[in-house]
Design a protein around this motif. Structure first.
Motif, short mmCIF file in Angstrom:
data_model
loop_
_atom_site.label_atom_id
_atom_site.label_comp_id
_atom_site.label_asym_id
_atom_site.label_seq_id
_atom_site.Cartn_x
_atom_site.Cartn_y
_atom_site.Cartn_z
N ILE A 323 0.84 -1.19 0.00
CA ILE A 323 0.00 0.00 0.00
C ILE A 323 0.88 1.24 0.00
O ILE A 323 1.96 1.26 0.60
N HIS A 324 0.45 2.28 -0.70
CA HIS A 324 1.23 3.52 -0.77
C HIS A 324 1.33 4.14 0.63
O HIS A 324 0.33 4.20 1.36
N PRO A 325 2.52 4.59 1.03
CA PRO A 325 2.68 5.13 2.39
C PRO A 325 1.72 6.27 2.71
O PRO A 325 1.24 6.37 3.84
N ALA A 326 1.44 7.13 1.74
CA ALA A 326 0.52 8.24 1.98
C ALA A 326 -0.89 7.74 2.24
O ALA A 326 -1.62 8.29 3.08
N ALA A 327 -1.31 6.68 1.53
CA ALA A 327 -2.63 6.10 1.76
C ALA A 327 -2.69 5.44 3.14
O ALA A 327 -3.67 5.60 3.87
N GLU A 328 -1.63 4.72 3.50
CA GLU A 328 -1.58 4.07 4.81
C GLU A 328 -1.69 5.10 5.94
O GLU A 328 -2.38 4.88 6.93
N GLU A 329 -1.04 6.24 5.76
CA GLU A 329 -1.09 7.28 6.78
C GLU A 329 -2.51 7.83 6.95
O GLU A 329 -2.95 8.11 8.06
N VAL A 330 -3.22 7.97 5.84
CA VAL A 330 -4.61 8.46 5.92
C VAL A 330 -5.48 7.45 6.65
O VAL A 330 -6.31 7.82 7.49
N PHE A 331 -5.31 6.14 6.36
CA PHE A 331 -6.10 5.12 7.05
C PHE A 331 -5.85 5.14 8.55
O PHE A 331 -6.74 4.84 9.34
N GLN A 332 -4.64 5.51 8.94
CA GLN A 332 -4.31 5.51 10.36
C GLN A 332 -4.68 6.83 11.04
O GLN A 332 -5.07 6.83 12.21
N ARG A 333 -4.57 7.96 10.32
CA ARG A 333 -4.67 9.27 10.97
C ARG A 333 -5.83 10.14 10.49
O ARG A 333 -6.11 11.16 11.10
N GLY A 334 -6.47 9.79 9.38
CA GLY A 334 -7.61 10.58 8.92
C GLY A 334 -7.23 11.67 7.93
O GLY A 334 -6.23 11.58 7.22
N ASP A 335 -8.07 12.73 7.90
CA ASP A 335 -7.95 13.83 6.94
C ASP A 335 -6.54 14.43 6.98
O ASP A 335 -6.12 14.97 8.01
N PRO A 336 -5.81 14.38 5.86
CA PRO A 336 -4.45 14.92 5.87
C PRO A 336 -4.40 16.44 5.97
O PRO A 336 -3.36 17.01 6.29
N ARG A 337 -5.51 17.13 5.72
CA ARG A 337 -5.52 18.59 5.75
C ARG A 337 -5.85 19.16 7.11
O ARG A 337 -5.38 20.23 7.49
N MET A 338 -6.67 18.45 7.87
CA MET A 338 -7.33 19.09 9.00
C MET A 338 -6.91 18.60 10.38
O MET A 338 -7.31 19.18 11.38
#
Length: 526
Positions: A323-338
């Motif tokens: 899985i792409h690291p950026a996608a994995e981070e979103v699944f773990q932490r949520g909205d990347p902007r907010m």
């Protein structure tokens, strides 16, 4: 030296000075925190303003399941992060993957079995699982065909050359060693040919929830039925390519209820629909697309029915390692902007009181980051070790099983010692358990194979015994030595070895003539 307080007035003055200094300290700390909040907000707003306005996704033909999926991704990205999707038409998974690798598209929709090789080679990364696709073999009721293997020599529509259907159909035919007359007609033309008996069967791979065109074919053509896949074929593909295929069943009445089609649970294979991108794709773009899908996951239930009731954070990445690291981070932490902005701007009470823990907060953040990086490294290391063990699986399944059980034990000890969290341990356990099950299934298949081979060898041995007893006993000794060598080289586990030896000994006792049981020419026991 502590001053002597001679009066209540002196004590009051000293207390006022202490409180005054404390208040000034509090305001200085709060000012620093608010400044950091403003800077963080400014950085986040700056990042938002520089986000891409358009991406390119290669999907499928207009009106197809993949094209509809591409449109839903556009609806999600535009509604949540203001990114438009240029939804490119295509023939299917294989063409989509080629466009992605040729940098003609930013993202591609593909079957997991089509993308799996490129993922293992590190040329593409998964973003999210968007559905499960099931293999369908459609025939006429009066065709006389009973099983998939009956297609030998028949005319079979296997889909467009650039489609995932074509890829999967060829994998099935190769795995079952079938030779057929392949027809590359599109969906509608294939069913016209089936109706007019120009082809004997149609192969289709698609999501149950999104197969509206297929459902209409069954409604309009009562002479159609579905053909099951043999368990041996299903086991062969799931054992030797577990990253691509899963055993599955088509439920009764999936397409029509009266008459029920299928009229019983039908064994088949499934593969996932996966959104993929290149490893070097801009991390922020990948994160925003991932968040748009995750935050609107219920809208994808028309393609992936399980999303209606189950947790999307689990379903959208279930069963994929690359899985792409950026996608994995979103699944773990949520909205990347907010995430950071919400933390500061919507918790004013927390801002006012956080100065008390200011000195420990930075340490805590660094510690969490360190733990997160360590956990991510552990997951990556586990995936790497499992991939290494997969290389052993075809020829040395027992060695692969021993290796994965050792790895599982390492994880258990780390969990008991508190060096990994429950969440990370569950992720690791799921990965190792999946591979452990694959090893055990293959060992069981091998055990059955060795038993059958032993029975055949004993039949041959019995025939030799009637004409040349001395040669038969030598041959039996060689059989026993062969299994002993296989045990020592980890090609056979101890339970299978004992079972095979019992078979040979039983045959020896029951079949050897009496003069060889009692005489000096009897082969020495081990």
């Amino acid at each position: 030296m502590i001053p002597k307080l001679t009066s209540s007035k002196n004590r009051a003055n000293l207390l006022d000075k202490f409180v005054s200094k404390g208040i000034r300290f509090i305001y200085r700390q709060k000012a620093v925190l608010l400044l950091l909040s403003g800077l963080a907000g400014g950085i986040l707003f700056s990042s938002c303003s520089s986000q891409p306005s358009r991406i390119i996704i290669s999907s499928g033909d207009v009106g197809s399941y993949y094209y509809s999926l591409g449109q839903q991704i556009h609806n999600s990205t535009y509604a949540t992060v203001k990114i438009s999707v240029n939804n490119l038409q295509s023939q299917g998974s294989q063409q989509n993957l080629k466009r992605l690798l040729d940098q003609q598209a930013d993202f591609a929709i593909a079957q997991l079995d089509v993308a799996n090789k490129a993922m293992r080679e590190g040329r593409v990364k998964a973003v999210a699982i968007l559905a499960n696709e099931y293999v369908h073999i459609i025939i006429r009721k009066d065709s006389g065909l009973k099983m998939f293997s009956d297609l030998q020599g028949k005319r079979v529509a296997v889909g467009n050359p650039g489609s995932g259907i074509s890829f999967t159909a060829k994998r099935l035919l190769e795995a079952d060693k079938l030779s057929v007359k392949q027809d590359n007609s599109d969906f509608d033309q294939a069913f016209k040919k089936l109706k007019s008996r120009q082809v004997d069967a149609v192969v289709y791979v698609g999501s149950l929830g999104a197969s509206k065109n297929l459902r209409q074919q069954f409604v309009n053509n009562s002479e159609l039925k579905l053909l099951p896949l043999e368990p041996a074929l299903i086991n062969s593909l799931t054992v030797f390519d577990p990253g691509s295929y899963q055993g599955a069943e088509l439920p009764v009445g999936t397409y029509t209820s009266r008459p029920a089609i299928p009229d019983q649970k039908l064994p088949t294979l499934s593969t996932a629909t996966v959104l993929v991108t290149r490893p070097e794709m801009d991390r922020r773009t990948v994160a925003l697309v991932t968040w748009s899908i995750l935050s609107t996951a219920r809208n994808y239930s028309q393609f992936y029915p399980a999303l209606q009731n189950e947790e999307p954070e689990i379903l959208l990445r279930q069963g994929i390692f690359d899985i792409h690291p950026a996608a994995e981070e979103v699944f773990q932490r949520g909205d990347p902007r907010m995430a950071l902005m919400h933390y500061w701007q919507h918790n004013s009470d927390l801002q006012a009181g956080v100065f008390i823990l200011a000195s420990t907060s930075i340490l805590g953040i660094l510690l969490r980051q360190w733990r997160r990086r360590r956990s991510q490294k552990m997951i990556t290391t586990t995936a790497t070790r499992i991939n290494e063990l997969k290389l052993l699986l075809p020829d040395h399944p027992q060695q692969a099983l021993d290796g994965i059980e050792d790895l599982s034990q390492e994880h258990r000890l780390m969990f008991v010692e508190g060096t990994v969290t429950t969440e990370i341990y569950e992720q690791l356990r799921q990965k190792t358990q999946t591979f452990t099950d694959q090893c055990r299934r293959l060992l069981e298949l091998q055990r059955k194979k060795f038993v059958m081979e032993t029975l055949l060898l004993l039949d041959e041995w019995q025939a030799t015994l009637q004409t040349n007893p001395e040669e038969a006993l030598k041959k039996l000794s060689r059989i026993k030595q062969q299994y002993r060598d296989m045990l020592l080289s980890d090609q056979l586990d101890i339970e299978a070895y004992v079972e095979l030896m019992q078979l040979t000994l039983i045959s020896l006792i029951t079949l050897v003539p009496k003069q060889y049981k009692n005489g000096t020419s009897y082969v020495k026991h081990d």
